[in-house]
Design a protein around this motif. Structure first.
Motif, PDB file in Angstrom:
ATOM      1  N   TRP A  19       6.997 -14.215  -2.900  1.00 23.96           N
ATOM      2  CA  TRP A  19       5.853 -14.032  -2.013  1.00 23.96           C
ATOM      3  C   TRP A  19       4.752 -14.971  -2.447  1.00 23.96           C
ATOM      4  N   ARG A  71       4.288 -14.988   7.225  1.00 25.54           N
ATOM      5  CA  ARG A  71       3.773 -13.704   7.705  1.00 25.54           C
ATOM      6  C   ARG A  71       2.420 -13.954   8.349  1.00 25.54           C
ATOM      7  N   GLU A 150       6.195  -0.148   8.744  1.00 21.59           N
ATOM      8  CA  GLU A 150       5.220   0.273   7.728  1.00 21.59           C
ATOM      9  C   GLU A 150       4.223   1.296   8.277  1.00 21.59           C
ATOM     10  N   GLY A 173       7.362  -2.625   4.517  1.00 21.72           N
ATOM     11  CA  GLY A 173       6.184  -2.850   3.670  1.00 21.72           C
ATOM     12  C   GLY A 173       5.874  -1.516   2.998  1.00 21.72           C
ATOM     13  N   PRO A 174       6.354  -1.294   1.783  1.00 22.29           N
ATOM     14  CA  PRO A 174       6.240   0.052   1.194  1.00 22.29           C
ATOM     15  C   PRO A 174       4.815   0.492   0.906  1.00 22.29           C
ATOM     16  N   ASP A 176       1.907  -0.392   2.644  1.00 19.38           N
ATOM     17  CA  ASP A 176       1.309   0.078   3.898  1.00 19.38           C
ATOM     18  C   ASP A 176       1.969   1.360   4.361  1.00 19.38           C
ATOM     19  N   PHE A 211       9.979  -5.220   0.579  1.00 18.91           N
ATOM     20  CA  PHE A 211       9.125  -5.855  -0.427  1.00 18.91           C
ATOM     21  C   PHE A 211       9.318  -5.124  -1.751  1.00 18.91           C
TER      22      PHE A 211
HETATM   23  C1  3PY Z   1       3.456  -3.647   2.049  1.00 26.96           C
HETATM   24  O1  3PY Z   1       4.004  -3.201   1.038  1.00 26.96           O
HETATM   25  O2  3PY Z   1       2.705  -2.982   2.764  1.00 26.96           O
HETATM   26  C2  3PY Z   1       3.709  -5.022   2.452  1.00 26.96           C
HETATM   27  O3  3PY Z   1       3.465  -5.377   3.568  1.00 26.96           O
HETATM   28  C3  3PY Z   1       4.205  -5.975   1.457  1.00 26.96           C
HETATM   29  O4  3PY Z   1       3.151  -6.352   0.650  1.00 26.96           O
END
Ligand code: 3PY
Length: 252
Positions: A19, A71, A150, A173-174, A176, A211
């Protein structure tokens, strides 16, 4: 030697990426010099990368054999167009909540008649090392459409999102996800949402991606069946290593 992400995934190889939040190409080039990555996320949502950095960074990344994935900050037609026209091999759109969102994102990413992408392929062929005339004939099947799962709403709709034609990757996205669901990171509810997304993606024949903050997490997710993981961030690695060396220096 790493290969472009779509080829790697087609061969059932895992997508291993990092990233990038710093805009200077020296960072990407330094990390890529060791090889082993088949994608690099250029983060224009929360990172310092903006669309004037896209072309140079994407070309440095592609020259190493990895796929530049951008992104974008929000779900937006013009943002997708800018990223693809600068040479992204795929665009990651944050906060996709429904099949309607996903279908709109797919449409913005593909040329007519499949979608509504505007035509201006002067610079995007460079990251594929193909002629300008060749790019439009290959783009729709070469580019990856990636959406982020997310939110609670996305989890509720995840099977319908996974079924959207033309969508390639469901990327969790863990962080968020835990904030938007208002649950503890790593709690049972959080993990159940992650596993539901993994199952939905696999059942629909789509790439399941997540992620990860470090290699140990990434290894665990790959063992669970995820096809694509990030292993760390540039800024996270730099900060962690400086902390580690400071602690080593000051330890008694
Ligand atoms: C998240 O974990 O919310 C992501 O979008 C990755 O950073």
């Amino acid at each position: 030697k790493a290969t472009y992400l779509r080829n790697a995934l087609a061969k059932k190889e895992k997508g291993i990426g990092f990233w990038l939040t710093f805009p200077h190409p020296s960072i990407a080039k330094t990390i890529l010099a060791g090889g082993g990555f088949n994608w690099v996320l250029m983060d224009a949502e929360h990172g310092l990368i903006t669309d004037s950095d896209y072309y140079t960074l994407a070309n440095h990344i592609a020259a190493s054999g990895a796929s530049p994935i951008i992104r974008i900050p929000v779900d937006s037609e013009w943002q997708i167009k800018r990223a693809l026209d600068a040479g992204a091999h795929g665009v990651m759109t944050p906060m996709c909540h429904s099949a309607e969102d996903a279908a709109r994102i797919v449409s913005w990413s593909k040329y007519p008649p499949l979608g509504s992408r505007g035509y201006g392929p002067m610079f995007c062929p460079h990251t594929f090392n193909v002629a300008e005339a060749t790019y439009p004939t290959q783009a729709d099947k070469s580019l990856l459409v990636i959406v982020q799962i997310e939110s609670r709403k996305a989890i509720e709709n995840v099977e319908a999102i996974a079924a959207v034609p033309g969508l390639d990757v469901l990327f969790i996205g863990p962080f968020d996800l835990s904030k938007q669901m208002n649950v503890q990171f790593g709690s049972d509810e959080h993990e159940a949402a992650i596993q539901k997304t993994l199952k939905a993606a696999k059942s629909a024949g789509k790439t399941a991606a997540i992620f990860c903050s470090n290699g140990a997490q990434a290894k665990e997710r790959l063992a669970q069946g995820f096809d694509m993981v990030s292993i760390t961030t540039d800024v996270g690695s730099v900060a962690a290593e400086f902390d580690r060396q400071l602690a080593a220096t000051l330890s008694v």
